[in-house]
Scaffold this motif. Structure first.
Motif, PDB file in Angstrom:
ATOM      1  N   ALA A 176      32.689  49.979  36.305  1.00 48.60           N
ATOM      2  CA  ALA A 176      34.009  50.363  35.776  1.00 48.60           C
ATOM      3  C   ALA A 176      34.921  49.143  35.781  1.00 48.60           C
ATOM      4  N   LYS A 177      35.529  48.845  34.649  1.00 54.56           N
ATOM      5  CA  LYS A 177      36.310  47.612  34.521  1.00 54.56           C
ATOM      6  C   LYS A 177      37.788  47.890  34.261  1.00 54.56           C
ATOM      7  N   PRO A 178      38.655  47.160  34.968  1.00 51.68           N
ATOM      8  CA  PRO A 178      40.078  47.244  34.628  1.00 51.68           C
ATOM      9  C   PRO A 178      40.308  46.438  33.353  1.00 51.68           C
TER      10      PRO A 178
ATOM     11  N   HIS B  42      41.295  35.651  47.136  1.00 49.52           N
ATOM     12  CA  HIS B  42      42.343  35.050  46.298  1.00 49.52           C
ATOM     13  C   HIS B  42      41.737  34.461  45.039  1.00 49.52           C
ATOM     14  N   ARG B  43      42.487  34.617  43.956  1.00 52.42           N
ATOM     15  CA  ARG B  43      41.983  34.157  42.647  1.00 52.42           C
ATOM     16  C   ARG B  43      43.174  33.679  41.828  1.00 52.42           C
ATOM     17  N   PHE B  44      43.595  32.441  42.155  1.00 51.46           N
ATOM     18  CA  PHE B  44      44.778  31.887  41.500  1.00 51.46           C
ATOM     19  C   PHE B  44      44.441  30.986  40.327  1.00 51.46           C
TER      20      PHE B  44
ATOM     21  N   VAL C  83      40.594  43.133  49.019  1.00 52.02           N
ATOM     22  CA  VAL C  83      41.658  43.273  48.022  1.00 52.02           C
ATOM     23  C   VAL C  83      41.806  41.939  47.314  1.00 52.02           C
ATOM     24  N   LYS C  84      41.858  41.975  45.995  1.00 53.10           N
ATOM     25  CA  LYS C  84      42.121  40.751  45.230  1.00 53.10           C
ATOM     26  C   LYS C  84      43.626  40.466  45.285  1.00 53.10           C
ATOM     27  N   VAL C  85      43.948  39.211  45.527  1.00 58.17           N
ATOM     28  CA  VAL C  85      45.343  38.776  45.471  1.00 58.17           C
ATOM     29  C   VAL C  85      45.406  37.546  44.578  1.00 58.17           C
TER      30      VAL C  85
ATOM     31  N   GLY D  48      41.013  45.773  42.837  1.00 55.50           N
ATOM     32  CA  GLY D  48      41.281  44.680  41.911  1.00 55.50           C
ATOM     33  C   GLY D  48      42.752  44.263  41.896  1.00 55.50           C
ATOM     34  N   LEU D  49      42.990  43.130  41.260  1.00 58.65           N
ATOM     35  CA  LEU D  49      44.360  42.593  41.219  1.00 58.65           C
ATOM     36  C   LEU D  49      45.321  43.556  40.525  1.00 58.65           C
ATOM     37  N   ARG D  50      44.824  44.228  39.494  1.00 58.62           N
ATOM     38  CA  ARG D  50      45.718  45.082  38.707  1.00 58.62           C
ATOM     39  C   ARG D  50      46.069  46.381  39.416  1.00 58.62           C
TER      40      ARG D  50
ATOM     41  N   GLY E 283      25.946  41.792  46.995  1.00 54.50           N
ATOM     42  CA  GLY E 283      25.840  41.767  45.533  1.00 54.50           C
ATOM     43  C   GLY E 283      27.011  42.504  44.893  1.00 54.50           C
ATOM     44  N   ARG E 284      27.421  42.019  43.739  1.00 58.18           N
ATOM     45  CA  ARG E 284      28.269  42.839  42.870  1.00 58.18           C
ATOM     46  C   ARG E 284      27.260  43.658  42.070  1.00 58.18           C
ATOM     47  N   PHE E 285      26.617  44.595  42.714  1.00 58.06           N
ATOM     48  CA  PHE E 285      25.632  45.398  41.978  1.00 58.06           C
ATOM     49  C   PHE E 285      25.458  46.786  42.571  1.00 58.06           C
TER      50      PHE E 285
HETATM   51  C1  PEP Z   1      36.658  41.351  38.533  1.00 59.32           C
HETATM   52  O1  PEP Z   1      36.387  40.988  39.683  1.00 59.32           O
HETATM   53  O2  PEP Z   1      35.804  41.561  37.655  1.00 59.32           O
HETATM   54  C2  PEP Z   1      38.100  41.498  38.165  1.00 59.32           C
HETATM   55  C3  PEP Z   1      38.490  42.217  37.138  1.00 59.32           C
HETATM   56  O3  PEP Z   1      38.886  40.777  38.970  1.00 59.32           O
HETATM   57  P1  PEP Z   1      40.465  40.795  39.199  1.00 59.32           P
HETATM   58  O4  PEP Z   1      40.840  42.157  39.692  1.00 59.32           O
HETATM   59  O5  PEP Z   1      40.637  39.727  40.236  1.00 59.32           O
HETATM   60  O6  PEP Z   1      41.133  40.443  37.892  1.00 59.32           O
END
Ligand code: PEP
Ligand code: CO
Length: 470
Positions: free
Chosen positions: A116-118, A321-323, A290-292, A267-269, A109-111
């Motif tokens: 905390a959000k970027p 990956h999230r392109f 790791v998000k790429v 996260g990607l950032r 889960g994402r729970f």
């Molecule tokens: C997220 O998963 O909510 C998110 C901010 O993703 P990303 O780092 O891939 O932008």
């Protein structure tokens, strides 16, 4: 010198740390972090190691990772209906995926900590005011005053407590038999009766029930392993003081564990190899994702493999990956090639949400269901063509009937989004869209499983078999 060199739980403080809130009251921050250091951990190293073993299975193609939940959890939404709805949709999706893929499915889960959000912008205009952006319920509040948006360290404790309450309830439900495969009706969401997908879902449930009864008749006893399933937690490891406060050594194991969650992701950032986040997470023993995506070069991936995955430990590293549907065909292959050159194994997972965000003409943040399905489809094809393997999906979803993403079986239109748009950050699939996505993936994986069988055993009929659905 240890393989981690000069790493310590606080060595990240010597690196540039992006996306960290600025706290006006340093003494209050110190008090809150001190309290988090004293409080018991949320998860254990045993659970973390068990998940790592299962992620290794997924990386080897013997299991499939289903990771899903809210973009941002809210402290207010820590309620019985919200938590059970999320568990139910994840259970239903996993059942559909097991059925289609004939593989074990890991539910993450994402729970219990996704607070905390970027953010891309430090400030935003709200009416006439210029306010710091909302950064998630563990950091500030989403209201429209300067006080709301001021970072409040007490919220770290509130988030820790809500995460603990969420986990407590999830563990009690799962341990008590809620997730029993003999009783899929426990996790029926009321809509199944009147959904266009209901019939197909019911067919799968009854077929699984029959197989289970058949196996139990043969074995002469209940298949106990089917009485319960595991759920693991994950969140973005963004707020480094929060993660550090619960990062500990445990008896009888070497290494340090981040005990806020089983499976943190970067996260990607914040995936810069020279930045604070990579420094922190290279030293913890958890499995890490790791998000790429756009902007992640093959050189960066190679460096991330050196830092986060030096020993090629099975299950340690997942690359998500999230392109976006329009970017994946060009973006993914060089990264897969970089991993291939390293000779190491990672689990590849597709996040079809974050590269497909767009705005409606009315200014609503949304995602098109078709883009989401398209990106996952392309991910399967691209990995297969490159000799690697898609081993999981990472989705933002909810078990409720929200109207945040457009499309799906009911063809939700942009004009209908206002009806029940609740997300404070990114648009989530509602339960029906989420289940439909699982069905599309299951059909797709079932198709390729059938195709693989046919390739191994060519027979005259195999030529007439349907091509795998795209
Ligand atoms: C997220 O998963 O909510 C998110 C901010 O993703 P990303 O780092 O891939 O932008
Ligand atoms: Co998001």
């Amino acid at each position: 010198m240890s393989p981690l060199g000069d790493w310590s739980p606080s060595s990240w403080l010597r690196r540039p740390a992006l996306q960290q809130p600025h706290y006006p009251d340093a003494a209050a921050l110190e008090r809150a972090v001190g309290e988090l250091e004293r409080l018991p951990p949320l998860v254990t190293s045993w659970e973390i190691e068990a998940l790592k073993t299962q992620l290794a299975e997924a990386a080897a193609g013997r299991a499939f990772l289903l990771q899903g939940g809210d973009c941002a959890e809210s402290l207010e939404d820590c309620t019985s209906p919200a938590i059970t709805a999320k568990l139910k949709i994840l259970l239903q999706m996993s059942l559909v995926l097991v059925y289609g893929s004939r593989r074990r499915v890991l539910r993450v889960g994402r729970f219990a900590g996704q607070y905390a959000k970027p953010r891309s912008e430090e400030f935003e205009e709200v009416g006439d005011a210029r306010l710091p952006t909302y950064r998630g319920d563990s950091i500030n509040r989403s209201g429209a005053t300067a006080l709301d948006r001021s970072a409040d360290p007490e919220l770290l404790l509130r988030a820790y407590e809500r995460a603990a309450l969420t986990l407590n309830f999830v563990r009690a439900l799962v341990g008590g038999g809620f997730a029993d495969l003999h009783h899929p009706e426990y996790w029926d969401l009321g809509w199944v009766q009147h959904s266009p997908l209901g019939e197909e879902y019911r067919r799968m449930v009854s077929s699984i029930g029959e197989s289970l009864r058949f196996m139990e008749t043969l074995a002469g006893r209940a298949v106990a392993a089917m009485n319960r399933v595991d759920f693991y937690t994950s969140h973005e490891g963004l707020h480094l003081l929060y993660e550090q406060a619960q990062t500990r050594q445990v008896p009888h194991r070497s290494g340090w564990y981040d005990l806020t969650t089983h499976f943190p992701w970067i996260g990607l950032r914040t995936n810069d190899p020279e930045g604070a986040h990579i420094e922190f997470f290279r030293g913890v023993a958890n499995p890490i994702a790791v998000k790429v995506g756009p902007g992640t070069t093959p050189e960066r991936v190679a460096r991330l493999l050196d830092l986060l995955h030096p020993d090629d430990e099975p299950g340690r590293l997942t690359l998500v990956h999230r392109f976006g549907a329009r970017g994946i065909a060009d973006g993914l292959p060089p990264l897969v090639e970089a991993v291939r050159r390293s000779g190491k194994t990672v689990l590849w997972c597709c996040d079809p949400m974050h590269g497909n965000t767009r705005f409606t003409s009315a200014g609503r943040k949304t995602r098109r269901f078709d883009d989401i399905v398209d990106e996952v489809d392309q991910a399967f094809d691209l990995h297969a063509g490159l000799g690697s393997r898609l081993g999981g999906v990472h989705v933002e979803l909810t078990g409720e009937n929200v109207t945040e993403c457009v499309g799906g079986a009911r063809g939700l239109a942009a004009e209908e989004l206002d009806r029940d748009y609740r997300s404070r950050v990114d648009p989530r699939l509602n339960y029906e869209q989420a289940l439909e996505l699982a069905m599309r993936i299951a059909r797709r994986m079932g198709g390729s499983a059938a195709q693989a069988d046919a390739d191994r055993n060519p027979s005259p009929e195999s030529h007439e078999r349907d091509a795998p659905t795209r």
